[in-house]
Write a protein that holds these residues in place. Structure first.
Motif, PDB file in Angstrom:
ATOM      1  N   VAL A 118      19.526 -72.587  85.154  1.00  0.00           N
ATOM      2  CA  VAL A 118      20.344 -71.371  85.185  1.00  0.00           C
ATOM      3  C   VAL A 118      21.827 -71.706  85.013  1.00  0.00           C
ATOM      4  O   VAL A 118      22.693 -71.208  85.719  1.00  0.00           O
ATOM      5  N   CYS A 119      22.113 -72.563  84.051  1.00  0.00           N
ATOM      6  CA  CYS A 119      23.506 -72.900  83.754  1.00  0.00           C
ATOM      7  C   CYS A 119      24.187 -71.770  82.977  1.00  0.00           C
ATOM      8  O   CYS A 119      25.404 -71.714  82.899  1.00  0.00           O
ATOM      9  N   GLU A 120      23.385 -70.904  82.403  1.00  0.00           N
ATOM     10  CA  GLU A 120      23.825 -69.704  81.678  1.00  0.00           C
ATOM     11  C   GLU A 120      24.542 -69.993  80.357  1.00  0.00           C
ATOM     12  O   GLU A 120      25.157 -69.116  79.776  1.00  0.00           O
ATOM     13  N   GLN A 121      24.443 -71.212  79.848  1.00  0.00           N
ATOM     14  CA  GLN A 121      25.089 -71.522  78.580  1.00  0.00           C
ATOM     15  C   GLN A 121      24.446 -70.774  77.419  1.00  0.00           C
ATOM     16  O   GLN A 121      25.091 -70.510  76.408  1.00  0.00           O
ATOM     17  N   SER A 173      19.471 -67.914  93.620  1.00  0.00           N
ATOM     18  CA  SER A 173      18.146 -67.391  93.281  1.00  0.00           C
ATOM     19  C   SER A 173      18.129 -66.697  91.918  1.00  0.00           C
ATOM     20  O   SER A 173      17.204 -65.967  91.609  1.00  0.00           O
ATOM     21  N   ARG A 174      19.157 -66.905  91.143  1.00  0.00           N
ATOM     22  CA  ARG A 174      19.185 -66.254  89.833  1.00  0.00           C
ATOM     23  C   ARG A 174      18.180 -66.896  88.893  1.00  0.00           C
ATOM     24  O   ARG A 174      17.839 -68.060  89.028  1.00  0.00           O
ATOM     25  N   GLU A 175      17.731 -66.107  87.946  1.00  0.00           N
ATOM     26  CA  GLU A 175      16.812 -66.590  86.916  1.00  0.00           C
ATOM     27  C   GLU A 175      17.263 -66.060  85.567  1.00  0.00           C
ATOM     28  O   GLU A 175      17.875 -65.004  85.471  1.00  0.00           O
ATOM     29  N   ILE A 176      16.906 -66.793  84.531  1.00  0.00           N
ATOM     30  CA  ILE A 176      17.161 -66.366  83.157  1.00  0.00           C
ATOM     31  C   ILE A 176      15.993 -65.499  82.690  1.00  0.00           C
ATOM     32  O   ILE A 176      14.837 -65.827  82.947  1.00  0.00           O
ATOM     33  N   PHE A 177      16.314 -64.407  82.030  1.00  0.00           N
ATOM     34  CA  PHE A 177      15.303 -63.535  81.444  1.00  0.00           C
ATOM     35  C   PHE A 177      15.568 -63.396  79.952  1.00  0.00           C
ATOM     36  O   PHE A 177      16.719 -63.289  79.528  1.00  0.00           O
ATOM     37  N   CYS A 214      16.092 -66.873  66.619  1.00  0.00           N
ATOM     38  CA  CYS A 214      16.985 -67.615  65.726  1.00  0.00           C
ATOM     39  C   CYS A 214      17.162 -69.074  66.153  1.00  0.00           C
ATOM     40  O   CYS A 214      17.517 -69.924  65.348  1.00  0.00           O
ATOM     41  N   GLY A 215      16.976 -69.350  67.449  1.00  0.00           N
ATOM     42  CA  GLY A 215      17.072 -70.719  67.946  1.00  0.00           C
ATOM     43  C   GLY A 215      18.459 -71.186  68.327  1.00  0.00           C
ATOM     44  O   GLY A 215      18.631 -72.336  68.734  1.00  0.00           O
ATOM     45  N   LEU A 216      19.475 -70.327  68.226  1.00  0.00           N
ATOM     46  CA  LEU A 216      20.825 -70.759  68.589  1.00  0.00           C
ATOM     47  C   LEU A 216      20.904 -71.215  70.044  1.00  0.00           C
ATOM     48  O   LEU A 216      21.599 -72.181  70.358  1.00  0.00           O
ATOM     49  N   CYS A 217      20.180 -70.557  70.920  1.00  0.00           N
ATOM     50  CA  CYS A 217      20.200 -70.912  72.336  1.00  0.00           C
ATOM     51  C   CYS A 217      19.642 -72.307  72.597  1.00  0.00           C
ATOM     52  O   CYS A 217      20.041 -72.972  73.551  1.00  0.00           O
ATOM     53  N   THR A 218      18.743 -72.766  71.757  1.00  0.00           N
ATOM     54  CA  THR A 218      18.126 -74.079  71.976  1.00  0.00           C
ATOM     55  C   THR A 218      19.138 -75.205  71.836  1.00  0.00           C
ATOM     56  O   THR A 218      18.996 -76.244  72.458  1.00  0.00           O
ATOM     57  N   GLY A 219      20.163 -74.988  71.039  1.00  0.00           N
ATOM     58  CA  GLY A 219      21.169 -76.018  70.814  1.00  0.00           C
ATOM     59  C   GLY A 219      22.107 -76.236  71.985  1.00  0.00           C
ATOM     60  O   GLY A 219      22.736 -77.283  72.081  1.00  0.00           O
ATOM     61  N   VAL A 220      22.210 -75.259  72.880  1.00  0.00           N
ATOM     62  CA  VAL A 220      23.124 -75.400  74.016  1.00  0.00           C
ATOM     63  C   VAL A 220      22.400 -75.645  75.331  1.00  0.00           C
ATOM     64  O   VAL A 220      23.033 -75.891  76.352  1.00  0.00           O
ATOM     65  N   CYS A 221      21.083 -75.595  75.327  1.00  0.00           N
ATOM     66  CA  CYS A 221      20.308 -75.752  76.562  1.00  0.00           C
ATOM     67  C   CYS A 221      20.248 -77.238  76.945  1.00  0.00           C
ATOM     68  O   CYS A 221      19.616 -78.031  76.251  1.00  0.00           O
ATOM     69  N   PRO A 222      20.896 -77.620  78.065  1.00  0.00           N
ATOM     70  CA  PRO A 222      20.959 -79.041  78.420  1.00  0.00           C
ATOM     71  C   PRO A 222      19.638 -79.627  78.914  1.00  0.00           C
ATOM     72  O   PRO A 222      19.473 -80.841  78.907  1.00  0.00           O
ATOM     73  N   THR A 223      18.699 -78.780  79.315  1.00  0.00           N
ATOM     74  CA  THR A 223      17.427 -79.281  79.856  1.00  0.00           C
ATOM     75  C   THR A 223      16.261 -79.064  78.903  1.00  0.00           C
ATOM     76  O   THR A 223      15.119 -79.364  79.252  1.00  0.00           O
ATOM     77  N   GLU A 224      16.523 -78.512  77.745  1.00  0.00           N
ATOM     78  CA  GLU A 224      15.502 -78.195  76.746  1.00  0.00           C
ATOM     79  C   GLU A 224      14.456 -77.225  77.294  1.00  0.00           C
ATOM     80  O   GLU A 224      13.290 -77.273  76.918  1.00  0.00           O
ATOM     81  N   PHE A 277      24.922 -78.079  88.842  1.00  0.00           N
ATOM     82  CA  PHE A 277      24.379 -77.366  87.699  1.00  0.00           C
ATOM     83  C   PHE A 277      25.454 -76.588  86.962  1.00  0.00           C
ATOM     84  O   PHE A 277      25.416 -76.463  85.748  1.00  0.00           O
ATOM     85  N   ARG A 278      26.392 -76.041  87.712  1.00  0.00           N
ATOM     86  CA  ARG A 278      27.429 -75.218  87.092  1.00  0.00           C
ATOM     87  C   ARG A 278      28.655 -75.251  87.985  1.00  0.00           C
ATOM     88  O   ARG A 278      28.551 -75.184  89.200  1.00  0.00           O
TER      89      ARG A 278
END
Length: 134
Positions: A117-120, A74-78, A87-97, A33-34
């Motif tokens: 949780v790739c944190e991109q 066990s990390r999670e994204i919040f 704004c949607g900028l994060c959607t462009g880098v999320c590899p799993t949508e 994953f990372r």
């Protein structure tokens, strides 16, 4: 069985073909994953290991014998909804949508079950609304 773990490699072990050895010697698949691996520095790999429970245990014991640190991933994204501007900028880098914009409301949707949780997404967020629990 599957286990998501973080592997910490000492400087001397970053050149080892660990994922190859897991597959060949223990019949354990490693879904990466990372990865942060640099020669002559401590390395980090977040992987999901899958295989028979006995093979997983043997593989993890072998990694410990090579001084590779193993801890549960066990990390999670919040996402802070009060800070997010959708704004949607994060959607462009999320590899799993796992992050997407609703086409009707243009609001950010987060599907936690898809997140690896790739944190991109974290450095991409212009208002720092995305973080991890660690």
């Amino acid at each position: 069985m599957k286990k998501r773990v973080t592997l910490i490699f000492p400087k001397r072990a970053v050149h080892m073909p660990v994922t190859y050895r897991l597959a060949k010697d223990f019949n354990v698949a490693a879904n990466i994953f990372r990865a942060q691996i640099t020669p002559n520095q401590v390395g980090m790999l977040v992987v999901e290991l899958s295989g028979d429970i006995d093979q997983l245990d043997a593989a993890m014991e072998w990694m410990r014998s090579q001084d590779i640190g193993i801890s549960p991933a066990s990390r999670e994204i919040f996402i802070d909804e009060e800070v997010c501007v959708h704004c949607g900028l994060c959607t462009g880098v999320c590899p799993t949508e796992a992050l997407s914009l609703d086409p009707q409301t243009f609001r950010l949707n987060f599907t936690r079950s898809r997140c690896i949780v790739c944190e991109q997404c974290i450095p991409t967020c212009p208002v720092q609304a995305i973080s991890t629990n660690l």
